[in-house]
Motif scaffolding. Structure first.
Motif, PDB file in Angstrom:
ATOM      1  N   ASP A   2      -7.671  -2.266  -9.251  1.00  0.00           N
ATOM      2  CA  ASP A   2      -7.407  -1.234  -8.251  1.00  0.00           C
ATOM      3  C   ASP A   2      -8.185  -1.412  -6.958  1.00  0.00           C
ATOM      4  O   ASP A   2      -7.694  -1.106  -5.894  1.00  0.00           O
ATOM      5  CB  ASP A   2      -7.748   0.142  -8.824  1.00  0.00           C
ATOM      6  CG  ASP A   2      -6.831   0.497  -9.963  1.00  0.00           C
ATOM      7  OD1 ASP A   2      -6.764   1.651 -10.326  1.00  0.00           O
ATOM      8  OD2 ASP A   2      -6.166  -0.426 -10.479  1.00  0.00           O
ATOM      9  N   ILE A   5      -6.845  -4.520  -4.099  1.00  0.00           N
ATOM     10  CA  ILE A   5      -5.444  -4.734  -3.716  1.00  0.00           C
ATOM     11  C   ILE A   5      -5.336  -4.759  -2.189  1.00  0.00           C
ATOM     12  O   ILE A   5      -5.920  -3.921  -1.508  1.00  0.00           O
ATOM     13  CB  ILE A   5      -4.541  -3.599  -4.254  1.00  0.00           C
ATOM     14  CG1 ILE A   5      -4.654  -3.493  -5.766  1.00  0.00           C
ATOM     15  CG2 ILE A   5      -3.087  -3.822  -3.842  1.00  0.00           C
ATOM     16  CD1 ILE A   5      -3.921  -2.294  -6.348  1.00  0.00           C
ATOM     17  N   LYS A   6      -4.597  -5.749  -1.696  1.00  0.00           N
ATOM     18  CA  LYS A   6      -4.351  -5.796  -0.248  1.00  0.00           C
ATOM     19  C   LYS A   6      -2.874  -5.572   0.012  1.00  0.00           C
ATOM     20  O   LYS A   6      -2.038  -6.304  -0.513  1.00  0.00           O
ATOM     21  CB  LYS A   6      -4.737  -7.169   0.303  1.00  0.00           C
ATOM     22  CG  LYS A   6      -6.225  -7.402   0.358  1.00  0.00           C
ATOM     23  CD  LYS A   6      -6.470  -8.724   1.032  1.00  0.00           C
ATOM     24  CE  LYS A   6      -7.867  -9.219   0.719  1.00  0.00           C
ATOM     25  NZ  LYS A   6      -7.990 -10.648   1.012  1.00  0.00           N
ATOM     26  N   VAL A   7      -2.582  -4.560   0.815  1.00  0.00           N
ATOM     27  CA  VAL A   7      -1.191  -4.225   1.114  1.00  0.00           C
ATOM     28  C   VAL A   7      -0.893  -4.505   2.582  1.00  0.00           C
ATOM     29  O   VAL A   7      -1.691  -4.167   3.454  1.00  0.00           O
ATOM     30  CB  VAL A   7      -0.904  -2.730   0.835  1.00  0.00           C
ATOM     31  CG1 VAL A   7       0.512  -2.359   1.269  1.00  0.00           C
ATOM     32  CG2 VAL A   7      -1.083  -2.412  -0.622  1.00  0.00           C
ATOM     33  N   PHE A  24      -3.468   5.049   0.574  1.00  0.00           N
ATOM     34  CA  PHE A  24      -4.053   3.764   0.181  1.00  0.00           C
ATOM     35  C   PHE A  24      -5.575   3.841   0.195  1.00  0.00           C
ATOM     36  O   PHE A  24      -6.242   3.276  -0.665  1.00  0.00           O
ATOM     37  CB  PHE A  24      -3.577   2.643   1.114  1.00  0.00           C
ATOM     38  CG  PHE A  24      -2.103   2.335   1.006  1.00  0.00           C
ATOM     39  CD1 PHE A  24      -1.384   2.711  -0.116  1.00  0.00           C
ATOM     40  CD2 PHE A  24      -1.433   1.673   2.026  1.00  0.00           C
ATOM     41  CE1 PHE A  24      -0.028   2.439  -0.231  1.00  0.00           C
ATOM     42  CE2 PHE A  24      -0.076   1.387   1.928  1.00  0.00           C
ATOM     43  CZ  PHE A  24       0.627   1.778   0.801  1.00  0.00           C
ATOM     44  N   GLU A  27      -7.219   5.188  -2.782  1.00  0.00           N
ATOM     45  CA  GLU A  27      -7.201   4.279  -3.936  1.00  0.00           C
ATOM     46  C   GLU A  27      -7.976   2.993  -3.644  1.00  0.00           C
ATOM     47  O   GLU A  27      -7.873   2.033  -4.399  1.00  0.00           O
ATOM     48  CB  GLU A  27      -5.751   3.911  -4.268  1.00  0.00           C
ATOM     49  CG  GLU A  27      -4.872   5.078  -4.607  1.00  0.00           C
ATOM     50  CD  GLU A  27      -5.092   5.592  -6.022  1.00  0.00           C
ATOM     51  OE1 GLU A  27      -5.500   4.801  -6.887  1.00  0.00           O
ATOM     52  OE2 GLU A  27      -4.860   6.788  -6.249  1.00  0.00           O
ATOM     53  N   ILE A  29      -7.297   0.816  -1.527  1.00  0.00           N
ATOM     54  CA  ILE A  29      -6.391  -0.297  -1.276  1.00  0.00           C
ATOM     55  C   ILE A  29      -6.576  -0.727   0.182  1.00  0.00           C
ATOM     56  O   ILE A  29      -6.538   0.102   1.084  1.00  0.00           O
ATOM     57  CB  ILE A  29      -4.920   0.122  -1.509  1.00  0.00           C
ATOM     58  CG1 ILE A  29      -4.698   0.465  -2.988  1.00  0.00           C
ATOM     59  CG2 ILE A  29      -3.957  -0.965  -1.054  1.00  0.00           C
ATOM     60  CD1 ILE A  29      -3.326   1.062  -3.290  1.00  0.00           C
ATOM     61  N   THR A  31      -5.609  -2.092   3.670  1.00  0.00           N
ATOM     62  CA  THR A  31      -4.318  -1.989   4.341  1.00  0.00           C
ATOM     63  C   THR A  31      -4.244  -2.833   5.615  1.00  0.00           C
ATOM     64  O   THR A  31      -5.151  -2.806   6.440  1.00  0.00           O
ATOM     65  CB  THR A  31      -4.034  -0.521   4.732  1.00  0.00           C
ATOM     66  OG1 THR A  31      -4.299   0.304   3.611  1.00  0.00           O
ATOM     67  CG2 THR A  31      -2.597  -0.345   5.150  1.00  0.00           C
ATOM     68  N   VAL A 112       2.129   4.646  -4.295  1.00  0.00           N
ATOM     69  CA  VAL A 112       0.966   3.987  -4.908  1.00  0.00           C
ATOM     70  C   VAL A 112       1.265   3.645  -6.367  1.00  0.00           C
ATOM     71  O   VAL A 112       0.967   2.540  -6.840  1.00  0.00           O
ATOM     72  CB  VAL A 112      -0.302   4.874  -4.798  1.00  0.00           C
ATOM     73  CG1 VAL A 112      -1.427   4.318  -5.655  1.00  0.00           C
ATOM     74  CG2 VAL A 112      -0.746   4.979  -3.343  1.00  0.00           C
ATOM     75  N   LYS A 116       1.306  -0.117  -8.024  1.00  0.00           N
ATOM     76  CA  LYS A 116       0.519  -0.514  -9.193  1.00  0.00           C
ATOM     77  C   LYS A 116       1.404  -1.047 -10.315  1.00  0.00           C
ATOM     78  O   LYS A 116       1.066  -2.038 -10.957  1.00  0.00           O
ATOM     79  CB  LYS A 116      -0.325   0.665  -9.681  1.00  0.00           C
ATOM     80  CG  LYS A 116      -1.476   0.958  -8.740  1.00  0.00           C
ATOM     81  CD  LYS A 116      -2.357   2.034  -9.283  1.00  0.00           C
ATOM     82  CE  LYS A 116      -3.575   2.201  -8.377  1.00  0.00           C
ATOM     83  NZ  LYS A 116      -4.380   3.357  -8.811  1.00  0.00           N
TER      84      LYS A 116
END
Ligand code: CA
Length: 228
Positions: A2, A5-7, A24, A27, A29, A31, A112, A116
């Protein structure tokens, strides 16, 4: 998983981006933000992201084209964003290589959750060297766009490569000429079906002993599979 993560989100509406960013961030994440298709593609090349959230209606380069461009070199999971009431062809999205789609307005929480789920599903795949595609004796390197047979690089033109790549990623499926024109030569371009025949002929010549990977189905079209 968790926390790292790269979005990459490619979305022209600032409000939408802000909404996603907040979700994001909660979480942890990481961005990356692009405001149009062109910037999206260049950010994708420059950053090693785990997943792409891609709006369809985008300035500069539309989401469909971005999706197809990304798929030329990468298996990264892609979630399409589509506006309610927008003409949206699910099948077309999946054919272009999108993994999932979500209809606006959506809850950021749901996005999200989808991210995942998608990463769990593709986790095993992403650890492999996914840029190499092997089909029998034919090895295709998606990154360098090289085709290698028996340790020899086969020199292909751009379209020959794309035709081979398309057939190789859809093995055992028969495509007619119109479909191949659509997939390989471009979505809105309707050209001469004989273009396909010419390219198939050239491809076979270049594949040499392995030309029998491409089969002609008379009256229908072509398919690629490893001969028995
Ligand atoms: Ca948009």
């Amino acid at each position: 998983m968790d926390s790292n993560i790269k979005v990459l989100m490619i979305e022209d509406e600032e409000k939408m981006r802000d909404l996603m960013k907040i979700a994001f961030k909660k979480e942890s994440i990481e961005t990356f933000e692009a405001v149009d298709g062109k910037q999206g593609l260049s950010m994708f090349k420059d950053n090693n992201v785990d997943i792409v959230v891609l709006d369809i209606m985008l300035p500069e380069i539309d989401g469909w084209t971005v999706c197809r461009e990304i798929r030329r070199s990468s298996n990264v999971p892609i979630i399409l964003l589509t506006a309610r009431g927008e003409e949206f062809d699910k099948l077309f999205g999946f054919e272009l290589g999108a993994d999932d789609y979500i209809v606006k307005p959506f809850s950021p929480k749901e996005l999200v959750a989808r991210i995942k789920a998608l990463l769990r599903r593709t986790d095993n795949r992403s650890n492999e060297t996914t840029h190499i595609l092997e089909i029998g004796e034919i090895i295709i390197n998606r990154l360098s766009r090289e085709v290698i047979i028996e340790e020899r690089i086969i020199n292909l033109t751009n379209k020959e490569y794309e035709l081979l790549y398309f057939l190789a990623t859809n093995p055992k499926i028969v495509f007619n000429r119109e479909q191949l024109l659509l997939k390989v030569w471009g979505y809105e371009q309707y050209g001469d079906p004989r273009t396909v025949d010419t390219h198939i002929k050239k491809l076979r010549e270049k594949l040499g002993d392995f030309s029998n990977y491409i089969t002609t189905i008379w009256g229908v079209g072509y398919k690629l599979e490893v001969p028995k």
